[in-house]
Motif scaffolding. Structure first.
Motif, PDB file in Angstrom:
ATOM      1  N   ILE A 103       0.057   9.330 -12.425  1.00 21.26           N
ATOM      2  CA  ILE A 103      -1.275   8.803 -12.723  1.00 21.26           C
ATOM      3  C   ILE A 103      -1.844   8.088 -11.503  1.00 21.26           C
ATOM      4  CG2 ILE A 103      -2.596   7.193 -14.160  1.00 21.26           C
ATOM      5  CD1 ILE A 103      -0.614   7.688 -16.406  1.00 21.26           C
ATOM      6  N   HIS A 104      -3.042   8.460 -11.138  1.00 19.55           N
ATOM      7  CA  HIS A 104      -3.772   7.783 -10.068  1.00 19.55           C
ATOM      8  C   HIS A 104      -5.079   7.249 -10.652  1.00 19.55           C
ATOM      9  CE1 HIS A 104      -1.103   9.533  -7.006  1.00 19.55           C
ATOM     10  NE2 HIS A 104      -1.151  10.637  -7.727  1.00 19.55           N
ATOM     11  N   GLY A 105      -5.782   6.465  -9.825  1.00 18.50           N
ATOM     12  CA  GLY A 105      -7.093   5.955 -10.241  1.00 18.50           C
ATOM     13  C   GLY A 105      -8.089   6.230  -9.137  1.00 18.50           C
ATOM     14  N   HIS A 140      -6.704   3.126  -7.470  1.00 22.32           N
ATOM     15  CA  HIS A 140      -6.547   1.784  -8.029  1.00 22.32           C
ATOM     16  C   HIS A 140      -5.451   1.720  -9.079  1.00 22.32           C
ATOM     17  CE1 HIS A 140      -8.475   2.678 -11.824  1.00 22.32           C
ATOM     18  NE2 HIS A 140      -9.506   3.188 -11.192  1.00 22.32           N
ATOM     19  N   GLU A 141      -4.630   2.762  -9.119  1.00 19.27           N
ATOM     20  CA  GLU A 141      -3.472   2.715 -10.017  1.00 19.27           C
ATOM     21  C   GLU A 141      -2.234   2.625  -9.133  1.00 19.27           C
ATOM     22  OE1 GLU A 141      -3.535   2.586 -13.262  1.00 19.27           O
ATOM     23  OE2 GLU A 141      -1.365   2.661 -13.537  1.00 19.27           O
ATOM     24  N   PHE A 142      -1.365   1.637  -9.403  1.00 21.82           N
ATOM     25  CA  PHE A 142      -0.160   1.440  -8.587  1.00 21.82           C
ATOM     26  C   PHE A 142       0.746   2.645  -8.822  1.00 21.82           C
ATOM     27  CE2 PHE A 142       3.785  -1.146  -7.601  1.00 21.82           C
ATOM     28  CZ  PHE A 142       3.495  -1.209  -6.251  1.00 21.82           C
ATOM     29  N   GLY A 151       3.603   4.311  -0.911  1.00 21.41           N
ATOM     30  CA  GLY A 151       2.421   4.869  -0.259  1.00 21.41           C
ATOM     31  C   GLY A 151       1.122   4.595  -0.979  1.00 21.41           C
ATOM     32  N   HIS A 152       1.198   3.904  -2.108  1.00 25.32           N
ATOM     33  CA  HIS A 152      -0.019   3.677  -2.910  1.00 25.32           C
ATOM     34  C   HIS A 152      -1.154   3.083  -2.086  1.00 25.32           C
ATOM     35  CE1 HIS A 152      -2.782   1.858  -5.745  1.00 25.32           C
ATOM     36  NE2 HIS A 152      -2.465   0.680  -5.273  1.00 25.32           N
ATOM     37  N   HIS A 153      -0.812   2.103  -1.242  1.00 24.25           N
ATOM     38  CA  HIS A 153      -1.857   1.394  -0.484  1.00 24.25           C
ATOM     39  C   HIS A 153      -2.537   2.288   0.552  1.00 24.25           C
ATOM     40  CE1 HIS A 153       1.651   1.208   2.124  1.00 24.25           C
ATOM     41  NE2 HIS A 153       0.800   1.119   3.104  1.00 24.25           N
TER      42      HIS A 153
HETATM   43 CU1  CUA Z   1      -2.449   6.933  -6.218  1.00 26.45          CU
HETATM   44 CU2  CUA Z   1      -2.151   4.535  -6.182  1.00 26.45          CU
END
Ligand code: CUA
Length: 162
Positions: A103-105, A140-142, A151-153
Protein backbone atom coordinates in the motif's frame (compact mmCIF):
# COMPACT_ATOMS: atom_id res chain seq x y z
CA UNK A 1 -56.10 3.38 23.86
CA UNK A 2 -54.72 6.81 23.15
CA UNK A 3 -51.32 7.89 24.38
CA UNK A 4 -50.75 11.40 25.62
CA UNK A 5 -47.52 12.99 24.40
CA UNK A 6 -46.38 16.27 25.88
CA UNK A 7 -46.14 19.12 23.41
CA UNK A 8 -42.37 19.62 23.74
CA UNK A 9 -41.77 15.89 23.63
CA UNK A 10 -43.73 15.81 20.40
CA UNK A 11 -41.62 18.62 18.93
CA UNK A 12 -38.42 16.80 19.76
CA UNK A 13 -39.80 13.61 18.22
CA UNK A 14 -40.52 15.55 15.02
CA UNK A 15 -37.05 17.09 15.12
CA UNK A 16 -35.43 13.64 15.55
CA UNK A 17 -37.33 12.24 12.59
CA UNK A 18 -36.46 15.34 10.52
CA UNK A 19 -32.74 14.82 11.23
CA UNK A 20 -32.97 11.16 10.15
CA UNK A 21 -34.79 12.13 6.96
CA UNK A 22 -32.19 14.85 6.26
CA UNK A 23 -29.33 12.38 6.70
CA UNK A 24 -31.03 9.86 4.45
CA UNK A 25 -31.48 12.52 1.77
CA UNK A 26 -27.79 13.46 2.19
CA UNK A 27 -26.80 9.82 1.57
CA UNK A 28 -28.98 9.64 -1.54
CA UNK A 29 -27.54 12.94 -2.77
CA UNK A 30 -23.97 11.73 -2.25
CA UNK A 31 -24.72 8.66 -4.38
CA UNK A 32 -26.86 10.35 -7.03
CA UNK A 33 -25.31 13.79 -7.31
CA UNK A 34 -21.70 13.35 -6.18
CA UNK A 35 -21.24 9.75 -7.38
CA UNK A 36 -19.73 8.64 -4.07
CA UNK A 37 -19.77 4.89 -3.61
CA UNK A 38 -17.78 1.99 -2.22
CA UNK A 39 -15.04 0.46 -4.39
CA UNK A 40 -16.49 -1.84 -7.02
CA UNK A 41 -15.16 -4.87 -8.92
CA UNK A 42 -14.64 -2.54 -11.87
CA UNK A 43 -11.37 -1.25 -10.43
CA UNK A 44 -10.02 -4.61 -9.27
CA UNK A 45 -6.89 -6.03 -10.82
CA UNK A 46 -4.45 -8.84 -10.09
CA UNK A 47 -1.42 -7.14 -8.47
CA UNK A 48 0.85 -10.01 -9.57
CA UNK A 49 0.37 -9.32 -13.27
CA UNK A 50 -0.99 -5.76 -13.40
CA UNK A 51 2.29 -4.18 -14.55
CA UNK A 52 2.48 -6.57 -17.52
CA UNK A 53 -0.97 -5.50 -18.73
CA UNK A 54 -2.27 -2.34 -20.37
CA UNK A 55 -2.20 0.44 -19.44
CA UNK A 56 0.34 -0.19 -16.68
CA UNK A 57 2.83 -1.98 -18.96
CA UNK A 58 3.46 1.44 -20.52
CA UNK A 59 3.27 4.09 -17.80
CA UNK A 60 3.50 7.73 -18.80
CA UNK A 61 1.50 10.77 -19.80
CA UNK A 62 -1.10 10.48 -22.55
CA UNK A 63 -3.14 13.23 -24.17
CA UNK A 64 -6.83 12.34 -24.07
CA UNK A 65 -8.45 15.58 -25.20
CA UNK A 66 -8.14 19.34 -25.40
CA UNK A 67 -5.55 20.01 -22.68
CA UNK A 68 -6.70 16.81 -20.98
CA UNK A 69 -4.27 14.12 -20.01
CA UNK A 70 -4.13 10.75 -18.36
CA UNK A 71 -1.06 10.01 -16.25
CA UNK A 72 -0.69 6.24 -15.99
CA UNK A 73 1.50 5.56 -12.97
CA UNK A 74 2.92 2.62 -11.07
CA UNK A 75 3.70 2.99 -7.37
CA UNK A 76 6.16 0.46 -6.04
CA UNK A 77 8.81 0.18 -3.35
CA UNK A 78 10.21 2.77 -3.59
CA UNK A 79 9.55 4.83 -6.62
CA UNK A 80 6.89 6.36 -8.81
CA UNK A 81 6.92 5.55 -12.51
CA UNK A 82 6.98 8.11 -13.98
CA UNK A 83 8.26 10.43 -11.26
CA UNK A 84 8.04 13.59 -13.35
CA UNK A 85 4.98 14.72 -15.28
CA UNK A 86 5.09 17.85 -17.42
CA UNK A 87 1.82 19.46 -18.58
CA UNK A 88 0.75 22.88 -19.90
CA UNK A 89 -1.01 25.45 -17.73
CA UNK A 90 -4.68 24.66 -17.25
CA UNK A 91 -4.27 20.96 -17.97
CA UNK A 92 -6.79 18.55 -16.55
CA UNK A 93 -4.90 15.46 -15.49
CA UNK A 94 -6.46 12.15 -14.50
CA UNK A 95 -3.99 10.07 -12.53
CA UNK A 96 -4.53 6.33 -12.97
CA UNK A 97 -2.33 4.49 -10.49
CA UNK A 98 -1.81 0.99 -9.22
CA UNK A 99 0.65 -0.83 -6.99
CA UNK A 100 2.14 -4.27 -7.63
CA UNK A 101 3.54 -4.64 -4.12
CA UNK A 102 2.31 -2.86 -0.99
CA UNK A 103 0.00 0.00 0.00
CA UNK A 104 1.25 3.44 -0.97
CA UNK A 105 -0.28 6.89 -0.71
CA UNK A 106 -0.43 9.61 -3.36
CA UNK A 107 -0.41 13.19 -2.11
CA UNK A 108 0.20 16.12 -4.43
CA UNK A 109 1.20 19.40 -2.76
CA UNK A 110 -1.09 22.40 -3.25
CA UNK A 111 -3.90 20.28 -4.64
CA UNK A 112 -6.76 18.33 -3.09
CA UNK A 113 -5.18 15.02 -4.17
CA UNK A 114 -4.71 12.63 -1.27
CA UNK A 115 -5.43 9.04 -2.24
CA UNK A 116 -4.43 5.53 -1.26
CA UNK A 117 -2.79 3.25 -3.83
CA UNK A 118 -3.70 -0.30 -2.93
CA UNK A 119 -2.46 -3.53 -4.54
CA UNK A 120 -5.33 -5.07 -6.49
CA UNK A 121 -7.06 -1.73 -7.01
CA UNK A 122 -6.80 1.08 -9.52
CA UNK A 123 -6.77 4.59 -8.05
CA UNK A 124 -8.15 7.38 -10.23
CA UNK A 125 -8.04 11.06 -9.30
CA UNK A 126 -8.49 14.11 -11.51
CA UNK A 127 -7.03 17.54 -10.99
CA UNK A 128 -6.92 20.72 -13.07
CA UNK A 129 -3.63 22.61 -12.78
CA UNK A 130 -4.47 26.27 -13.32
CA UNK A 131 -1.31 27.74 -11.82
CA UNK A 132 2.13 27.16 -13.39
CA UNK A 133 4.75 25.77 -11.08
CA UNK A 134 6.09 22.60 -9.52
CA UNK A 135 3.74 20.38 -7.58
CA UNK A 136 5.75 17.88 -5.61
CA UNK A 137 4.09 14.58 -4.84
CA UNK A 138 5.04 12.13 -2.14
CA UNK A 139 4.07 8.73 -0.89
CA UNK A 140 2.31 9.38 2.40
CA UNK A 141 1.92 5.78 3.48
CA UNK A 142 4.85 4.35 5.48
CA UNK A 143 5.44 1.66 2.89
CA UNK A 144 7.48 -1.51 2.75
CA UNK A 145 7.56 -5.00 4.16
CA UNK A 146 7.88 -5.80 7.86
CA UNK A 147 10.61 -3.62 9.37
CA UNK A 148 11.90 -2.71 5.93
CA UNK A 149 10.52 0.67 5.01
CA UNK A 150 13.99 2.08 4.35
CA UNK A 151 13.05 3.63 1.00
CA UNK A 152 9.69 5.18 1.85
CA UNK A 153 11.17 8.65 2.30
CA UNK A 154 12.70 8.56 -1.18
CA UNK A 155 9.38 7.93 -2.87
CA UNK A 156 8.55 11.30 -4.38
CA UNK A 157 8.23 13.10 -7.69
CA UNK A 158 6.70 16.19 -9.24
CA UNK A 159 4.16 17.54 -11.63
CA UNK A 160 5.57 20.47 -13.60
CA UNK A 161 3.00 22.88 -14.96
CA UNK A 162 4.46 25.12 -17.66
CU1 CUA B 1 5.34 4.23 -0.90
CU2 CUA B 1 5.74 5.22 1.26
Amino acid sequence: MSMHVERWERYFLYASVAVLVAFFIAILASIGEAGIHLPTDEAQVDPNVVVTQAPFDNPGLFETGDNQYEAVMVARMWQWTPDEIVVPEGAEVTFTITSPDVIHGFLVNNTAINAMVIPGQITKVTQTFDEPGEYKFVCHEFCGLANEQVGHHSMFGKVVVE
